[in-house]
Design an enzyme around this catalytic site. Structure first.
Site, PDB file in Angstrom:
ATOM      1  N   CYS A   3      -8.078  -3.102  25.503  1.00  0.00           N
ATOM      2  CA  CYS A   3      -6.681  -2.636  25.497  1.00  0.00           C
ATOM      3  C   CYS A   3      -6.567  -1.291  26.209  1.00  0.00           C
ATOM      4  CB  CYS A   3      -6.190  -2.488  24.050  1.00  0.00           C
ATOM      5  SG  CYS A   3      -4.517  -1.831  23.946  1.00  0.00           S
TER       6      CYS A   3
ATOM      7  N   CYS B 112      -4.509   5.341  20.854  1.00  0.00           N
ATOM      8  CA  CYS B 112      -3.704   4.680  19.821  1.00  0.00           C
ATOM      9  C   CYS B 112      -4.453   4.682  18.487  1.00  0.00           C
ATOM     10  CB  CYS B 112      -3.420   3.251  20.266  1.00  0.00           C
ATOM     11  SG  CYS B 112      -2.534   2.276  19.046  1.00  0.00           S
TER      12      CYS B 112
ATOM     13  N   CYS C   2      -6.440   0.924  16.528  1.00  0.00           N
ATOM     14  CA  CYS C   2      -7.778   0.311  16.603  1.00  0.00           C
ATOM     15  C   CYS C   2      -8.847   1.394  16.720  1.00  0.00           C
ATOM     16  CB  CYS C   2      -7.884  -0.600  17.830  1.00  0.00           C
ATOM     17  SG  CYS C   2      -6.897  -2.102  17.695  1.00  0.00           S
TER      18      CYS C   2
ATOM     19  N   ASP D 219      -3.500  -8.528  -6.814  1.00  0.00           N
ATOM     20  CA  ASP D 219      -3.533  -8.227  -5.378  1.00  0.00           C
ATOM     21  C   ASP D 219      -2.817  -6.893  -5.141  1.00  0.00           C
ATOM     22  OD1 ASP D 219      -3.557  -8.267  -2.617  1.00  0.00           O
ATOM     23  OD2 ASP D 219      -2.041  -9.840  -2.421  1.00  0.00           O
TER      24      ASP D 219
ATOM     25  N   CYS E 246      -7.234  -5.203   0.114  1.00  0.00           N
ATOM     26  CA  CYS E 246      -7.420  -4.873   1.533  1.00  0.00           C
ATOM     27  C   CYS E 246      -8.286  -3.619   1.656  1.00  0.00           C
ATOM     28  CB  CYS E 246      -6.073  -4.691   2.223  1.00  0.00           C
ATOM     29  SG  CYS E 246      -5.079  -3.393   1.498  1.00  0.00           S
TER      30      CYS E 246
HETATM   31  C1  LIG Z   1      -0.883  -6.135  -1.094  1.00  0.00           C
HETATM   32  S1  LIG Z   1       0.728  -6.525  -1.583  1.00  0.00           S
HETATM   33  C2  LIG Z   1       0.488  -8.164  -2.174  1.00  0.00           C
HETATM   34  C3  LIG Z   1       1.721  -8.986  -2.362  1.00  0.00           C
HETATM   35  C4  LIG Z   1       1.477 -10.498  -2.542  1.00  0.00           C
HETATM   36  N1  LIG Z   1       0.416 -10.786  -3.477  1.00  0.00           N
HETATM   37  C5  LIG Z   1       1.209 -11.146  -1.204  1.00  0.00           C
HETATM   38  O1  LIG Z   1       0.076 -11.565  -0.940  1.00  0.00           O
HETATM   39  O2  LIG Z   1       2.143 -11.255  -0.398  1.00  0.00           O
HETATM   40  C6  LIG Z   1       0.873  -5.539  -3.012  1.00  0.00           C
HETATM   41  C7  LIG Z   1       2.130  -5.743  -3.805  1.00  0.00           C
HETATM   42  O3  LIG Z   1       2.058  -4.881  -4.939  1.00  0.00           O
HETATM   43  C8  LIG Z   1       3.327  -4.310  -5.183  1.00  0.00           C
HETATM   44  N2  LIG Z   1       3.087  -3.060  -5.912  1.00  0.00           N
HETATM   45  C9  LIG Z   1       2.640  -1.882  -5.411  1.00  0.00           C
HETATM   46  N3  LIG Z   1       2.478  -0.981  -6.408  1.00  0.00           N
HETATM   47  C10 LIG Z   1       2.833  -1.611  -7.559  1.00  0.00           C
HETATM   48  C11 LIG Z   1       2.874  -1.213  -8.919  1.00  0.00           C
HETATM   49  N4  LIG Z   1       2.521   0.027  -9.287  1.00  0.00           N
HETATM   50  N5  LIG Z   1       3.269  -2.111  -9.845  1.00  0.00           N
HETATM   51  C12 LIG Z   1       3.618  -3.362  -9.486  1.00  0.00           C
HETATM   52  N6  LIG Z   1       3.608  -3.797  -8.203  1.00  0.00           N
HETATM   53  C13 LIG Z   1       3.210  -2.936  -7.249  1.00  0.00           C
HETATM   54  C14 LIG Z   1       3.944  -4.154  -3.810  1.00  0.00           C
HETATM   55  O4  LIG Z   1       5.354  -4.095  -3.889  1.00  0.00           O
HETATM   56  C15 LIG Z   1       3.409  -5.398  -3.089  1.00  0.00           C
HETATM   57  O5  LIG Z   1       4.313  -6.463  -3.243  1.00  0.00           O
END
Ligand SMILES: C[S@@+](CC[C@H](N)C(=O)[O-])C[C@H]1O[C@@H](n2cnc3c(N)ncnc32)[C@H](O)[C@@H]1O
Length: 435
Positions: free
Chosen positions: A77, A83, A86, A367, A393
């Site tokens: 790139c 940037c 990456c 998650d 992540c």
């Molecule tokens: C990594 S995303 C995962 C969302 C879903 N599992 C997906 O795969 O699309 C993390 C999620 O946690 C929510 N979140 C972040 N902090 C939070 C908290 N303190 N309590 C509840 N939800 C939270 C965010 O709004 C987001 O929707």
């Protein structure tokens, strides 16, 4: 590789790079301290200039590459080096994959988890990223739209990106035209663009509410770029919630999770690639034992995992973002699933589900965002839930939370790494635990 020359002197030292660290920078040890040099590989001999300090070490930049280590490749790139998106395009495929795979094992080992079976890294293709978050800034009448430079607030005017879908890349010129009218000189904006089944869904956050001319420019953007939806909202401090207003809705910006159609809120979270989402969903489903009755989906977003699961069990979706949860609930009702899905608006960092609440479920999925879910993991460790699936992540917080679960009696049966963020130091993980 393009790099902006930094002003000022700084001590120059010759280094032989030992390895690439967890953030993607090569490092050498000097007087017991790591010296981090971006864009280097193990075996490079470099003349480096010290530019400052780094968490736990010293930061430097390569002035001259004296000898090349193995595994270098020409970065594909033109923005690489400047940037901030990456960090690792200077590695060939084999070295890149080895490094990313090793990130996971190292993070787990740092928490004393040595024997977890780690699957080979699953990859996603280039040009597959279907959600991008961009910065825009207007200075001296010139508008820039792109990502921030590495460790800087300066916005790079992105001409190309090898990771995003062609559809998203094609939005850049019409977005620039509209932002040129929307932003006053000195003003900045954040732009989130996602590809949905109805077409692109764009959210612009900026300080000043659009006037007549700006609204006209936004309407023209929606038309010219054939957007499904365009929304505008004011830039707010983190934690202050102001719902964005739709400027144009031309088609419903829908996504399909399992066989359920969901309309996410403007700028809502979405797994960055469709391929990655498919791998994560399959791994999550594999972690939920067959025949279970009730599952909790914690940090559920708009239902990425809730809906693929709901045909085989009842799902309780817990989420802290009102708009995401409302989208999930609306989709459940429209799909006639209100008897199989329940929802709870809850801040899981402040008020995690406690062991007694968790024991009502046969399996729990969580998650969380990058900071992980320490307190929720502690409550799970005190529970009797037989199966837990952790999606993350961030290998560092995943490993911390995994340690808590293992200390609570869980066995980590498998870790699946999915490279949803190629050439960056991020990697998505799914861990399957049971007791
Ligand atoms: C990594 S995303 C995962 C969302 C879903 N599992 C997906 O795969 O699309 C993390 C999620 O946690 C929510 N979140 C972040 N902090 C939070 C908290 N303190 N309590 C509840 N939800 C939270 C965010 O709004 C987001 O929707």
């Amino acid at each position: 590789m393009r790099r902006r020359a930094r002003k000022g002197g700084g001590r120059q030292i010759e280094l032989v790079i030992e390895a690439i660290g967890a953030r993607g920078d090569g490092y050498a040890t000097v007087d017991g301290q790591p010296v981090f040099v971006p864009f280097t590989v193990a075996g490079d001999r470099v003349l480096a200039r010290v530019t400052g300090t780094h968490a736990g070490g010293v930061r430097a930049e390569a002035v001259e590459l004296l000898d090349e280590g193995p595994g270098r490749a020409p970065p594909p790139c033109p923005h690489f080096g400047l940037c901030g998106g990456c960090a690792l395009q200077h590695l060939d495929e084999a070295h890149y994959v080895d490094w990313k795979q090793a990130l996971v094992g190292r993070a787990l080992a740092q928490r004393g988890i040595m024997d977890a079976p780690i699957e080979p890294l699953r990859r996603v293709g280039r040009q597959s990223r279907r959600r991008m978050v961009l910065a825009a800034a207007k200075h001296g009448g010139r508008l820039r739209l792109g990502l921030h430079e590495r460790a800087s607030h300066t916005v790079i005017d992105l001409e190309t990106c090898l990771l995003v879908t062609p559809g998203l890349l094609a939005l850049l010129p019409p977005l620039r035209t509209a932002l040129q009218v929307l932003l006053a000189d000195g003003e900045t904006a954040d732009v989130t663009a996602s590809e949905t089944d109805g077409g692109p869904d764009v959210l612009i956050l900026s300080r000043t509410e659009p006037g007549l001319a700006a609204r006209q420019a936004l309407a023209e953007l929606a038309q010219a770029a054939d957007l499904a939806r365009l929304s505008w909202g004011p830039t707010v401090r983190p934690g202050d919630a102001v719902a964005p207003e739709p400027v144009a809705i031309r088609r419903p910006p829908t996504l399909r999770f399992g066989d359920v159609v969901v309309e996410p809120p403007p700028g809502g979270f979405l797994q960055p690639t469709a391929e990655g989402e498919k791998l994560l969903v399959a791994a999550v489903l594999a972690g939920v034992p067959a025949g279970v009755g009730r599952v909790a989906d914690l940090y559920a977003g708009c239902g990425t995992f809730t809906f693929p699961m709901v045909r085989q069990c009842r799902v309780h979706a817990v989420e802290g973002d009102d708009a995401a949860l409302a989208a999930l609930w609306t989709a459940a009702r429209r799909a006639d699933l209100a008897g199989r899905v329940s929802v709870e608006d809850r801040d899981l960092a402040r008020e995690p589900l406690d062991a007694a609440e968790l024991n009502a479920f046969d399996a729990v999925i969580f998650d969380p965002p990058r900071i992980g879910a320490r307190d929720q993991a502690m409550a799970l460790a005190a529970s009797t839930v037989p199966a837990v699936v952790a999606v993350s992540c961030n290998p560092a917080t995943f490993a911390r939370d995994a340690r808590i679960l293992i200390d609570g009696g869980y066995r980590l049966a498998e870790v699946l790494p999915v490279d949803q963020f190629p050439w960056s130091d991020h990697v998505e993980l799914v861990g399957r635990f049971s007791r």
